[in-house]
Each structure stands twice: as structure tokens, then as C-alpha cells.
Design a protein around this motif. Structure first.
Motif, PDB file in Angstrom:
ATOM      1  N   GLY A   1       0.842  -1.192   0.000  1.00 55.20           N
ATOM      2  CA  GLY A   1       0.000   0.000   0.000  1.00 55.20           C
ATOM      3  C   GLY A   1       0.872   1.235   0.000  1.00 55.20           C
ATOM      4  O   GLY A   1       2.036   1.193   0.415  1.00 55.20           O
ATOM      5  N   SER A   2       0.320   2.357  -0.465  1.00 55.18           N
ATOM      6  CA  SER A   2       1.105   3.600  -0.479  1.00 55.18           C
ATOM      7  C   SER A   2       0.261   4.776  -0.023  1.00 55.18           C
ATOM      8  O   SER A   2      -0.959   4.803  -0.241  1.00 55.18           O
ATOM      9  N   ALA A   3       0.920   5.718   0.634  1.00 54.22           N
ATOM     10  CA  ALA A   3       0.261   6.972   1.027  1.00 54.22           C
ATOM     11  C   ALA A   3       1.256   8.090   0.768  1.00 54.22           C
ATOM     12  O   ALA A   3       2.376   8.072   1.283  1.00 54.22           O
ATOM     13  N   LEU A   4       0.855   9.049  -0.034  1.00 51.59           N
ATOM     14  CA  LEU A   4       1.747  10.131  -0.453  1.00 51.59           C
ATOM     15  C   LEU A   4       1.305  11.440   0.200  1.00 51.59           C
ATOM     16  O   LEU A   4       0.112  11.773   0.186  1.00 51.59           O
ATOM     17  N   PHE A   5       2.259  12.151   0.774  1.00 52.03           N
ATOM     18  CA  PHE A   5       1.969  13.417   1.456  1.00 52.03           C
ATOM     19  C   PHE A   5       2.821  14.525   0.870  1.00 52.03           C
ATOM     20  O   PHE A   5       4.014  14.337   0.630  1.00 52.03           O
ATOM     21  N   VAL A   6       2.209  15.652   0.679  1.00 50.66           N
ATOM     22  CA  VAL A   6       2.936  16.828   0.230  1.00 50.66           C
ATOM     23  C   VAL A   6       2.698  17.909   1.275  1.00 50.66           C
ATOM     24  O   VAL A   6       1.544  18.293   1.511  1.00 50.66           O
ATOM     25  N   GLY A   7       3.759  18.351   1.925  1.00 47.00           N
ATOM     26  CA  GLY A   7       3.608  19.347   2.981  1.00 47.00           C
ATOM     27  C   GLY A   7       2.603  18.902   4.040  1.00 47.00           C
ATOM     28  O   GLY A   7       1.813  19.707   4.524  1.00 47.00           O
ATOM     29  N   GLY A   8       2.596  17.617   4.362  1.00 47.71           N
ATOM     30  CA  GLY A   8       1.709  17.104   5.411  1.00 47.71           C
ATOM     31  C   GLY A   8       0.301  16.779   4.951  1.00 47.71           C
ATOM     32  O   GLY A   8      -0.498  16.239   5.705  1.00 47.71           O
ATOM     33  N   ARG A   9      -0.012  17.084   3.700  1.00 49.34           N
ATOM     34  CA  ARG A   9      -1.368  16.822   3.183  1.00 49.34           C
ATOM     35  C   ARG A   9      -1.376  15.573   2.332  1.00 49.34           C
ATOM     36  O   ARG A   9      -0.542  15.404   1.446  1.00 49.34           O
ATOM     37  N   LEU A  10      -2.354  14.725   2.617  1.00 43.80           N
ATOM     38  CA  LEU A  10      -2.459  13.447   1.898  1.00 43.80           C
ATOM     39  C   LEU A  10      -2.964  13.641   0.471  1.00 43.80           C
ATOM     40  O   LEU A  10      -3.916  14.374   0.240  1.00 43.80           O
ATOM     41  N   VAL A  11      -2.293  12.967  -0.458  1.00 47.84           N
ATOM     42  CA  VAL A  11      -2.828  12.829  -1.816  1.00 47.84           C
ATOM     43  C   VAL A  11      -3.510  11.459  -1.809  1.00 47.84           C
ATOM     44  O   VAL A  11      -2.824  10.435  -1.870  1.00 47.84           O
ATOM     45  N   PRO A  12      -4.834  11.384  -1.659  1.00 48.56           N
ATOM     46  CA  PRO A  12      -5.447  10.090  -1.377  1.00 48.56           C
ATOM     47  C   PRO A  12      -5.402   9.114  -2.551  1.00 48.56           C
ATOM     48  O   PRO A  12      -5.321   9.525  -3.712  1.00 48.56           O
ATOM     49  N   ASN A  13      -5.423   7.828  -2.200  1.00 53.55           N
ATOM     50  CA  ASN A  13      -5.614   6.748  -3.178  1.00 53.55           C
ATOM     51  C   ASN A  13      -4.489   6.563  -4.196  1.00 53.55           C
ATOM     52  O   ASN A  13      -4.741   6.157  -5.331  1.00 53.55           O
ATOM     53  N   THR A  14      -3.261   6.876  -3.819  1.00 52.23           N
ATOM     54  CA  THR A  14      -2.177   6.478  -4.724  1.00 52.23           C
ATOM     55  C   THR A  14      -2.101   4.957  -4.619  1.00 52.23           C
ATOM     56  O   THR A  14      -2.285   4.391  -3.551  1.00 52.23           O
ATOM     57  N   GLU A  15      -1.861   4.307  -5.711  1.00 53.17           N
ATOM     58  CA  GLU A  15      -1.821   2.827  -5.721  1.00 53.17           C
ATOM     59  C   GLU A  15      -0.442   2.416  -6.231  1.00 53.17           C
ATOM     60  O   GLU A  15      -0.309   1.667  -7.197  1.00 53.17           O
ATOM     61  N   LEU A  16       0.586   2.891  -5.527  1.00 52.49           N
ATOM     62  CA  LEU A  16       1.948   2.695  -6.027  1.00 52.49           C
ATOM     63  C   LEU A  16       2.470   1.282  -5.786  1.00 52.49           C
ATOM     64  O   LEU A  16       3.549   0.935  -6.252  1.00 52.49           O
ATOM     65  N   GLY A  17       1.690   0.472  -5.079  1.00 52.68           N
ATOM     66  CA  GLY A  17       2.066  -0.943  -4.941  1.00 52.68           C
ATOM     67  C   GLY A  17       1.940  -1.674  -6.267  1.00 52.68           C
ATOM     68  O   GLY A  17       2.467  -2.771  -6.432  1.00 52.68           O
ATOM     69  N   HIS A  18       1.245  -1.041  -7.211  1.00 58.72           N
ATOM     70  CA  HIS A  18       0.981  -1.730  -8.472  1.00 58.72           C
ATOM     71  C   HIS A  18       1.847  -1.232  -9.618  1.00 58.72           C
ATOM     72  O   HIS A  18       1.544  -1.531 -10.780  1.00 58.72           O
ATOM     73  N   ILE A  19       2.898  -0.456  -9.327  1.00 61.81           N
ATOM     74  CA  ILE A  19       3.772  -0.074 -10.443  1.00 61.81           C
ATOM     75  C   ILE A  19       4.412  -1.353 -10.984  1.00 61.81           C
ATOM     76  O   ILE A  19       4.589  -2.329 -10.253  1.00 61.81           O
ATOM     77  N   GLU A  20       4.754  -1.311 -12.254  1.00 59.59           N
ATOM     78  CA  GLU A  20       5.279  -2.512 -12.884  1.00 59.59           C
ATOM     79  C   GLU A  20       6.776  -2.667 -12.562  1.00 59.59           C
ATOM     80  O   GLU A  20       7.538  -1.718 -12.639  1.00 59.59           O
ATOM     81  N   VAL A  21       7.135  -3.850 -12.129  1.00 59.90           N
ATOM     82  CA  VAL A  21       8.546  -4.141 -11.815  1.00 59.90           C
ATOM     83  C   VAL A  21       8.945  -5.398 -12.595  1.00 59.90           C
ATOM     84  O   VAL A  21       8.407  -6.481 -12.348  1.00 59.90           O
ATOM     85  N   GLY A  22       9.838  -5.223 -13.530  1.00 59.97           N
ATOM     86  CA  GLY A  22      10.290  -6.365 -14.343  1.00 59.97           C
ATOM     87  C   GLY A  22       9.141  -7.096 -15.017  1.00 59.97           C
ATOM     88  O   GLY A  22       9.126  -8.328 -15.074  1.00 59.97           O
ATOM     89  N   GLY A  23       8.150  -6.348 -15.475  1.00 60.97           N
ATOM     90  CA  GLY A  23       7.028  -6.955 -16.193  1.00 60.97           C
ATOM     91  C   GLY A  23       5.940  -7.485 -15.268  1.00 60.97           C
ATOM     92  O   GLY A  23       4.927  -8.013 -15.743  1.00 60.97           O
ATOM     93  N   ALA A  24       6.123  -7.379 -13.967  1.00 60.02           N
ATOM     94  CA  ALA A  24       5.106  -7.904 -13.040  1.00 60.02           C
ATOM     95  C   ALA A  24       4.547  -6.767 -12.186  1.00 60.02           C
ATOM     96  O   ALA A  24       5.113  -5.669 -12.132  1.00 60.02           O
ATOM     97  N   ASP A  25       3.438  -7.051 -11.517  1.00 60.63           N
ATOM     98  CA  ASP A  25       2.854  -6.099 -10.581  1.00 60.63           C
ATOM     99  C   ASP A  25       3.804  -5.988  -9.381  1.00 60.63           C
ATOM    100  O   ASP A  25       4.198  -7.013  -8.811  1.00 60.63           O
ATOM    101  N   GLY A  26       4.155  -4.750  -8.996  1.00 57.93           N
ATOM    102  CA  GLY A  26       5.129  -4.536  -7.917  1.00 57.93           C
ATOM    103  C   GLY A  26       4.853  -5.362  -6.674  1.00 57.93           C
ATOM    104  O   GLY A  26       5.755  -5.949  -6.087  1.00 57.93           O
ATOM    105  N   GLU A  27       3.566  -5.433  -6.280  1.00 54.21           N
ATOM    106  CA  GLU A  27       3.295  -6.155  -5.030  1.00 54.21           C
ATOM    107  C   GLU A  27       3.456  -7.666  -5.188  1.00 54.21           C
ATOM    108  O   GLU A  27       3.678  -8.361  -4.208  1.00 54.21           O
ATOM    109  N   ASP A  28       3.398  -8.158  -6.422  1.00 53.26           N
ATOM    110  CA  ASP A  28       3.655  -9.590  -6.626  1.00 53.26           C
ATOM    111  C   ASP A  28       5.147  -9.896  -6.573  1.00 53.26           C
ATOM    112  O   ASP A  28       5.566 -11.045  -6.504  1.00 53.26           O
ATOM    113  N   VAL A  29       5.951  -8.847  -6.633  1.00 61.58           N
ATOM    114  CA  VAL A  29       7.406  -9.017  -6.580  1.00 61.58           C
ATOM    115  C   VAL A  29       7.915  -8.816  -5.148  1.00 61.58           C
ATOM    116  O   VAL A  29       8.779  -9.560  -4.674  1.00 61.58           O
TER     117      VAL A  29
END
Ligand code: BGC
Length: 251
Positions: free
Chosen positions: A140-168
Motif C-alpha cells: 500500500g502507499s500513502a503520499l503526502f505533500v507538505g503534510g497533506r495526503l494525496v489520497p488513493n495512490t496505488e503505487l504498490g501496483h507499479i510494474e517491476v520487471g514486467g510484473a505487478d510490484g506487489e507480486d514481486v
């Protein structure tokens, strides 16, 4: 001792539904943490019954903060990871709100953990761009800019070596593939390298159950960004949920 500024947080995950009262001044649990196995299938009705039961056990009539491993916009679940797909499109606030006497606030589980770390934990004094990652069944990911949440980033799913990041690199992958700490740290490194191509945060906080044992693997991971272990560990989701409900920002 618990202060008078109390909330109730419930963290709904794929394997357990955990709840506790939270001291919102100190950002710590103000009661025992109750855990009930997530029903299978984890449909809105079945999860709602567990939530209702937990709230009753705490004898709580105030606002309840809830997390789900899902993208949540305007109280509606837009995805469903490790819970039943019938959550997608569900109005979580009203489905779960029917089971409890007070109002409910709902947000993504990693966003909740991130709010807790930023307010009370490892990123308390951080400035700039902060990324909180939770390594568990998924990432899971949570991104903050100056203490404020940018909700619902789904950075666990960036592609890593052709696979879903969280599967790696999720913590569950360590178990699934019977990886040593060294091998798993290599996977985390691959994931972070990929992430760091797209984002230049000032700080990364690594959370989830494995953060308790960060000394075993974090020193083995090379990274450009400063990385620290989360401090609230398995209370982060509960504390963040209660905080979100108290602040009523409507994530
Ligand atoms: C989901 C996220 C969630 C994360 C941690 C991912 O698979 O897509 O919404 O925050 O798992 O539970």
C-alpha cells in the motif's frame, strides 16, 4: 492513561479485522486491540456484521473510522484487493454505517497508516514529500505533500520487471516464495529502484508487519531516498482511521 480525546478505529484487512479505541492526543491505542478473522467471502454484509459486533464490544456510539484495502472516493469503494470483489461500487459509508450507531468515515488502509505516521510516528517532523509504504499481503502507499495526503495512490501496483510490484516485493511474497531476508531485501530494492525513477520524495517510511523487523532487511536495501521504519506498526491503520474520522476530511 488515555486522554479524553478518544476515537474508534477499525482496520479491515484480508485476514483480520482489527479495532481499538485511540487516544487522539497521543496517537496510541487506548484499549486492547481486538481482532476478528475476516469472514470468507469478505462480502460487505459479512464484514458489516463483524464491524457491528466490534463497535458493540467497545460500547461505542461516536464516530467510527474504518479502513479498507481499496481505493475509496466519496465513500465508495472503487477497487477491492484481498476482499470480495462485490465491494466495488459499494457505498461503504452507508453499508457499514447501517451497522453502527454513530457516523462513519472510510479511507484506504495505507492512507490511514500514512496519516498516523505523519501525525504521530516516523514522519512526524518530516517536511516536503513523504511516501509511506506498507508491506503486507500487498503493498500500500500513502503520499503526502507538505503534510497533506494525496489520497488513493496505488503505487504498490507499479510494474517491476514486467510484473505487478506487489507480486514481486510484498511481505507475503517472502512467505510464498520462501525467501531469506537477503533475497526479499533484493526484491524490495528492485521495487524501490523502479519507484525512484518516477518519484523523488524527501522521505520514505516503510510500514506493515515487517517494519517490526526492519533491522533484518532495511540495511540490506540500497536506496537514493532516506528510508526509515514506521513507528506505529500494527496500530497505524487503527490510529489513522480514528484520526481521519475525527478530522472528518471526507477522503
Ligand atoms: C491495494 C491497495 C491497498 C494495499 C494494501 C493493494 O493491493 O490495491 O488499495 O492499500 O494493497 O492493503
Amino acid at each position: 492513561m488515555a486522554g479524553s480525546n478518544l476515537g474508534l478505529g477499525i482496520d479491515i484487512g484480508g485476514s483480520g479485522i482489527k479495532g481499538a479505541l485511540v487516544d487522539l492526543d497521543a496517537g496510541v491505542l487506548a484499549s486492547d486491540r481486538m481482532r476478528i478473522e475476516t469472514p470468507r467471502p469478505a462480502t460487505p454484509a459479512a464484514v458489516g456484521d463483524v464491524v457491528g459486533h466490534l463497535v458493540e464490544r467497545f460500547d461505542w456510539t461516536g464516530e467510527v473510522g474504518l479502513t479498507l484495502p481499496a481505493v475509496i472516493t466519496d465513500g465508495i469503494a472503487r477497487t477491492a484487493a484481498n476482499i470480495d470483489p462485490s465491494w466495488i461500487g459499494a457505498d461503504v459509508r452507508s453499508v457499514l454505517g447501517r451497522k453502527v450507531p454513530g457516523p462513519v468515515e472510510v479511507l484506504n488502509d495505507a492512507d490511514a497508516a500514512g496519516l498516523a505516521e505523519v501525525r504521530y510516528g516516523a514522519a512526524r517532523d518530516a517536511t516536503g514529500v513523504v511516501l509511506v509504504l506498507t508491506f503486507g499481503t500487498g503493498i500500500g502507499s500513502a503520499l503526502f505533500v507538505g503534510g497533506r495526503l494525496v489520497p488513493n495512490t496505488e503505487l504498490g501496483h507499479i510494474e517491476v520487471g514486467g510484473a505487478d510490484g506487489e507480486d514481486v516485493a510484498a511481505a507475503s511474497v517472502k512467505e510464498r516464495d520462501q525467501l531469506s531476508w537477503e533475497q526479499w531485501a533484493g526484491r524490495v530494492q528492485q521495487y524501490l529502484e523502479r519507484l525512484e525513477r518516477f518519484l523523488w520524495p524527501d522521505l520514505i517510511v516503510v510500514g506493515g508487519g515487517v517494519s517490526k523487523r526492519a533491522d533484518k532487511w532495511l540495511p540490506l536495501v540500497r536506496h537514493r531516498t532516506p528510508v526509515v521504519a514506521a513507528q506505529l506498526q500494527n496500530a497505524a491503520g487503527i490510529v489513522g482511521a480514528a484520526l481521519a474520522a475525527a478530522e472528518d476530511r471526507g477522503y
